[in-house]
Motif scaffolding. Structure first.
Motif, short mmCIF file in Angstrom:
data_model
loop_
_atom_site.label_atom_id
_atom_site.label_comp_id
_atom_site.label_asym_id
_atom_site.label_seq_id
_atom_site.Cartn_x
_atom_site.Cartn_y
_atom_site.Cartn_z
N GLN A 52 0.82 -1.21 0.00
CA GLN A 52 0.00 0.00 0.00
C GLN A 52 0.86 1.26 0.00
O GLN A 52 0.54 2.25 -0.67
CB GLN A 52 -0.94 -0.01 1.21
N TRP A 53 1.97 1.25 0.75
CA TRP A 53 2.87 2.39 0.74
C TRP A 53 3.49 2.57 -0.64
O TRP A 53 3.63 3.70 -1.12
CB TRP A 53 3.97 2.21 1.78
N ASP A 54 3.88 1.49 -1.28
CA ASP A 54 4.46 1.59 -2.63
C ASP A 54 3.46 2.19 -3.61
O ASP A 54 3.82 3.02 -4.45
CB ASP A 54 4.90 0.20 -3.11
N ARG A 59 1.59 6.96 -6.75
CA ARG A 59 0.60 7.99 -7.07
C ARG A 59 1.15 9.39 -6.81
O ARG A 59 0.90 10.32 -7.57
CB ARG A 59 -0.67 7.76 -6.24
N VAL A 60 1.90 9.53 -5.71
CA VAL A 60 2.48 10.83 -5.40
C VAL A 60 3.48 11.25 -6.47
O VAL A 60 3.51 12.41 -6.88
CB VAL A 60 3.16 10.79 -4.01
N ARG A 65 4.46 15.27 -10.33
CA ARG A 65 5.02 15.79 -11.59
C ARG A 65 3.96 16.59 -12.35
O ARG A 65 4.23 17.67 -12.87
CB ARG A 65 5.53 14.64 -12.45
N ALA A 66 2.75 16.04 -12.40
CA ALA A 66 1.68 16.75 -13.11
C ALA A 66 1.37 18.08 -12.44
O ALA A 66 1.13 19.09 -13.12
CB ALA A 66 0.43 15.88 -13.18
N SER A 179 -6.45 17.82 -9.04
CA SER A 179 -7.19 18.66 -8.10
C SER A 179 -8.05 17.84 -7.16
O SER A 179 -8.35 18.29 -6.05
CB SER A 179 -8.07 19.66 -8.86
N ARG A 180 -8.42 16.63 -7.56
CA ARG A 180 -9.25 15.77 -6.71
C ARG A 180 -8.48 14.59 -6.13
O ARG A 180 -9.07 13.67 -5.57
CB ARG A 180 -10.46 15.27 -7.51
N ASN A 181 -7.15 14.63 -6.28
CA ASN A 181 -6.28 13.62 -5.68
C ASN A 181 -6.67 12.20 -6.08
O ASN A 181 -6.75 11.30 -5.26
CB ASN A 181 -6.28 13.75 -4.14
#
Length: 454
Positions: A52-54, A59-60, A65-66, A179-181
């Motif tokens: 889950q951390w990976d 995602r981060v 970058r975006a 914007s909505r993560n």
């Protein structure tokens, strides 16, 4: 129990129409009880697993970058709208010039942005006085709408309206996701990066100095010009082909044992065109007759003379290239006898003018150390971007040039982890040289002790 409305015993007086107040007292037996809160069941943990951390880190990385690209595009678009429309509307409408520019169609979202501005004022969310402006609270689609409504005002500065709108359309998917993560895919990220780079170039009139990767500029100062690390040359050339490395080069300095990346992955015709186009070339090969070649052959387990013949073939190749040039003095070939410590391709690119008139360096370098048992194609490769490591002690909020060029806002700490420059070991106002300059100095030292190849 029945209580009369007047609070007194006895019957109600005439003319009273209110119903009596009923107070019901629930019995203890019928009262609902809250279950006892026990600890977590055995074996159950709310902590994230390694998988889950990976996933979260992945995602981060993608959304981060975006976000950098989107932030830069929004800042550039906002600055352009301010520069073009404020002189038109502000003299007549003062602080309400944004409302006047939006017109009846955009009056609603301008008032909504004004309400957000007032809330931010009251709660102390405006950390920078320059952000106390109604234009700051407009979103990218609203800024785009202002530009489209007033396109005759922007036409002298932006060459192609259709291309700008198409590129902004491509950014919308990434903007909504970030914007909505939500989760962002590699495909959408690549599309957003290409579209953002195109928008930035178009908003600068088609001649802006947009970096190859804006994320590199954020991290390279922290890592002394290092913008990418690859485990071997195969991975390097997948992300940075030799054609891209040498594109637009004004000078190429290369040092190594046999310079295989240049001689075997860049055709002689392209090398002739590069040199004929004004690029000055200096190539340093390890002397195939030196004892250092025999030591390297033993390290790699090669037969005697095998490496020397490979070096000789590459030298003959570049000599043929030099023979076909009109200005052979701009294409120098030399050999050195020292023990080789690294191979390096140091490219000096053109100086381009970015936003705010800042001159941006496009120098780039590729460096590979020599390992005892690994060939050059198997050695790790570092990509260095010139100028990215300078001024690493400055915070983003302290660098006026960085703000003028559209550095992402909201980052008040420096690249030294938020510490002041003095605490980070960097003297304020002093530009620390990056690794690209270190390797340039090393190249010049080896070049001075080398011998020319006729």
């Amino acid at each position: 129990m029945v209580v009369p409305s007047g609070g007194r015993g006895g019957s109600e007086g005439p003319g009273r129409s209110e119903a009596p107040t009923m107070v019901m007292r629930a019995s203890m037996a019928g009262r609902a009880t809250v279950p006892a809160q026990s600890g977590p069941p055995d074996g159950l943990s709310l902590a994230w697993s390694g998988e889950q951390w990976d996933l979260a880190h992945q995602r981060v990385r993608l959304t981060g970058r975006a976000y950098v690209w989107l932030n830069l595009v929004e800042q550039r678009l906002r600055a352009l709208v301010d520069e073009v429309l404020r002189p038109v509307y502000a003299p007549a409408h003062g602080e309400d010039w944004v409302t006047a520019a939006a017109g009846p169609a955009g009056e609603e979202w301008v008032h909504r942005a004004g309400a957000v501005r007032e809330v931010s004022r009251r709660k102390g969310y405006l950390l920078d006085p320059s952000d106390d402006d109604p234009l700051v609270f407009l979103t990218m689609p609203q800024l785009r709408e202002l530009m489209v409504q007033h396109w005759p005002c922007f036409e002298p500065y932006v060459p192609d309206r259709r291309e700008v709108e198409l590129a902004l359309d491509e950014l919308e998917v990434a903007r909504h996701v970030v914007s909505r993560n939500r989760s962002l895919s590699h495909t959408v990220l690549a599309q957003a990066e290409r579209a953002a780079a195109r928008v930035l170039t178009l908003l600068d009139g088609g001649t802006g100095g947009v970096p190859a990767d804006v994320v590199e500029e954020l991290v390279a100062g922290r890592y002394a010009d290092v913008v990418a690390v690859h485990p071997d040359r195969v991975r390097l050339q997948r992300d940075l082909p030799v054609e891209d490395l040498l594109d637009g080069a004004r000078r190429l300095d290369a040092v190594g044992i046999g310079l295989g990346m240049l001689c075997q992955n860049y055709t002689g015709k392209r090398l002739v065109r590069l040199a004929s186009g004004g690029c000055r070339v200096r190539l340093l090969f390890l002397n195939p007759a030196s004892s250092a070649v025999r030591r390297r052959e033993r390290e790699l387990g090669l037969g005697r003379g095998e490496l020397a013949r490979s070096i000789e073939m590459n030298i003959m190749h570049v000599r043929r290239v030099r023979a076909g040039l009109r200005d052979q003095g701009a294409f120098e070939i030399r050999v050195f006898d020292e023990t080789p410590r690294f191979t390096a391709y140091l490219v000096e690119g053109p100086r381009v003018t970015g936003a705010g008139g800042r001159r941006r360096s496009t120098d780039i370098g590729v460096v590979q150390p020599y390992l005892r048992r690994s060939r050059g194609i198997e050695s790790p490769a570092l990509v260095l971007r010139g100028g990215a490591g300078q001024g690493a002690g400055q915070g983003f909020g302290q660098s006026a040039a960085g703000q003028a060029a559209g550095s992402p806002g909201g980052l008040s700490g420096g690249l030294s982890g938020g510490r002041p420059a003095a605490q980070a070991g960097v003297r304020p106002g002093v530009q620390e040289p990056g690794l690209l300059e270190v390797y340039r100095e090393e190249f010049e030292g080896v070049w001075a002790d080398s011998r020319a190849v006729s």
